[in-house]
Scaffold this active site. Sequence first.
Site, short mmCIF file in Angstrom:
data_model
loop_
_atom_site.label_atom_id
_atom_site.label_comp_id
_atom_site.label_asym_id
_atom_site.label_seq_id
_atom_site.Cartn_x
_atom_site.Cartn_y
_atom_site.Cartn_z
N ALA A 260 -40.69 -45.67 -17.76
CA ALA A 260 -40.97 -44.46 -18.52
C ALA A 260 -40.26 -43.21 -18.04
O ALA A 260 -40.07 -42.26 -18.82
CB ALA A 260 -42.48 -44.21 -18.52
N ALA A 261 -39.91 -43.13 -16.75
CA ALA A 261 -39.34 -41.89 -16.21
C ALA A 261 -38.01 -41.57 -16.90
O ALA A 261 -37.26 -42.49 -17.25
CB ALA A 261 -39.14 -42.03 -14.71
N PRO A 262 -37.75 -40.28 -17.14
CA PRO A 262 -38.49 -39.07 -16.71
C PRO A 262 -39.56 -38.58 -17.66
O PRO A 262 -40.08 -37.49 -17.48
CB PRO A 262 -37.38 -38.04 -16.58
CG PRO A 262 -36.41 -38.41 -17.66
CD PRO A 262 -36.44 -39.92 -17.71
N GLY A 263 -39.89 -39.35 -18.70
CA GLY A 263 -41.03 -39.01 -19.52
C GLY A 263 -40.75 -38.47 -20.90
O GLY A 263 -41.68 -38.07 -21.61
N ASP A 283 -43.45 -46.93 -14.19
CA ASP A 283 -42.11 -46.90 -13.63
C ASP A 283 -42.20 -47.27 -12.15
O ASP A 283 -43.24 -47.03 -11.52
CB ASP A 283 -41.47 -45.52 -13.79
CG ASP A 283 -39.95 -45.55 -13.71
OD1 ASP A 283 -39.31 -45.53 -14.77
OD2 ASP A 283 -39.42 -45.62 -12.58
N ASP A 311 -43.18 -52.40 -10.48
CA ASP A 311 -41.87 -53.03 -10.70
C ASP A 311 -41.99 -53.92 -11.93
O ASP A 311 -42.74 -54.90 -11.93
CB ASP A 311 -41.48 -53.84 -9.47
CG ASP A 311 -40.13 -54.52 -9.62
OD1 ASP A 311 -39.52 -54.44 -10.72
OD2 ASP A 311 -39.68 -55.15 -8.65
N CYS A 384 -29.63 -46.94 -23.25
CA CYS A 384 -28.60 -45.93 -23.55
C CYS A 384 -27.23 -46.51 -23.17
O CYS A 384 -26.39 -45.84 -22.57
CB CYS A 384 -28.87 -44.61 -22.85
SG CYS A 384 -29.02 -44.70 -21.06
#
Length: 451
Positions: A260-263, A283, A311, A384
């Site tokens: 999930a980071a950075p949110g 995360d 993890d 990405c």
Amino acid sequence: MISCSNPRSVAASVLYEALHEKKPLMATVRQYTSPQKAVLSSADVSFLKELINGILRNLTCLEFICDKLTARPFSQKNLRAKYIIITGLYQIKFMNTPPHAAVNETVKIMGELGLANLKGLANAVLRNYIRRKDEFEDLINKSYETKYSFPQWLISDLKKNYGKTLPVILEESNQHPPLSVRVNTAKCSIEKYMEILSNNGMTGSRSSFVPGAVFVTPPVNAENLPLFNEGIVFIQDSAAQYASILLDAKPDEVILDACAAPGGKTTHILELYPEIKDLVAMDMDKGRLIRVKDNLKRLSLENRVRIAVADATSPDRSWSPYEQYDRILLDAPCSATGVIRRHPDIKWLRTPEEITSIVEIQKKIIENLWQMLKPGGIMLYTTCSIMPQENSCQISNFLSSHQDARLIPLTEMETVDKPGLQFLPGRGCMECSNLNDNTDGFFYAKIQKAV
């Protein structure tokens, strides 16, 4: 680490440390620009970042010129001098800096960085280039490697997968990215936000397919962005925003936001789907989860989500408050080749071996999280990346090896053999006339688990 108030000196040192000492680029930049240092002004910091990112975008081109104009390779001891000269070349070729000023500054910082014995070399190389600029333009344009400054292995890989689209991908990956923001339309309409931007000397343009996305010009830092500090606006590329829209969560569902980071997607899910039953943001990086918490707090969403450190490749599920989830958004770790325009160092840090390793990690994560999806549940897989081995090939292999997995097509062109929706940097989906904003490179695939 040097202590210097000249952004050109700092740029040369950062590039040396990032490319040859393999230090993380952004962390290295922060070492020189943190408020505690207070050496560079805000204008100098902006100039520094322009130098660093611009040089990284055009590194092969600049190295080609430098190498052609020096009689022999730089020794390891003097390697920093190469980056000083490259910094001068970049200013002359790409920034329209007056040649005499660029030469004088480059010679000056040779002394500042303890390389006074190479002042004459710097002076000779830059003046020689100024005389032969037109000649070098012809030489540079003879190959994609020097014209677009991409490593040859990545050019070959992209050409194999994208053919005639290759020059478009390379060109767009070297462009300055737009400032794309997400507006919480429950608190401020797009029309009102465009008006606020105008009142602050800025211009907003709407995304053609992401309802809450606005492109802001000119780009500004977060602290100067209207309604940012009020938690109404979030800086996020429109392609990343599209992921949460495709998730299409329903009321009373339990959602897992994996990796999930950075949110960005975590906060977007909460804004888009206020009637979900619960959201777990997971995360493995504790440091990056701090950023998730900070973003949740700024947007006043911290009480509507559970944060878990875990993890995603591990079968240990003691971290999870639920055995299974209705929907899983898996923003998988990837090569980030779709966001090179935002992080040009990616071109020089990635290797073919690393991408092979990433593909294996992705496979483990998908297999593991699939067990945490309810029968009838939906997994949205995103990256990405623009590398098919991380995207369509990864999902195709998963579908062929899991009889309980069904592709939910996002476009009419999708098949089990070539699943998913691929956006390319700067162009969005080139095959879809309604999905072609100036987005980052992004991939999405939606899979449902059989009941």
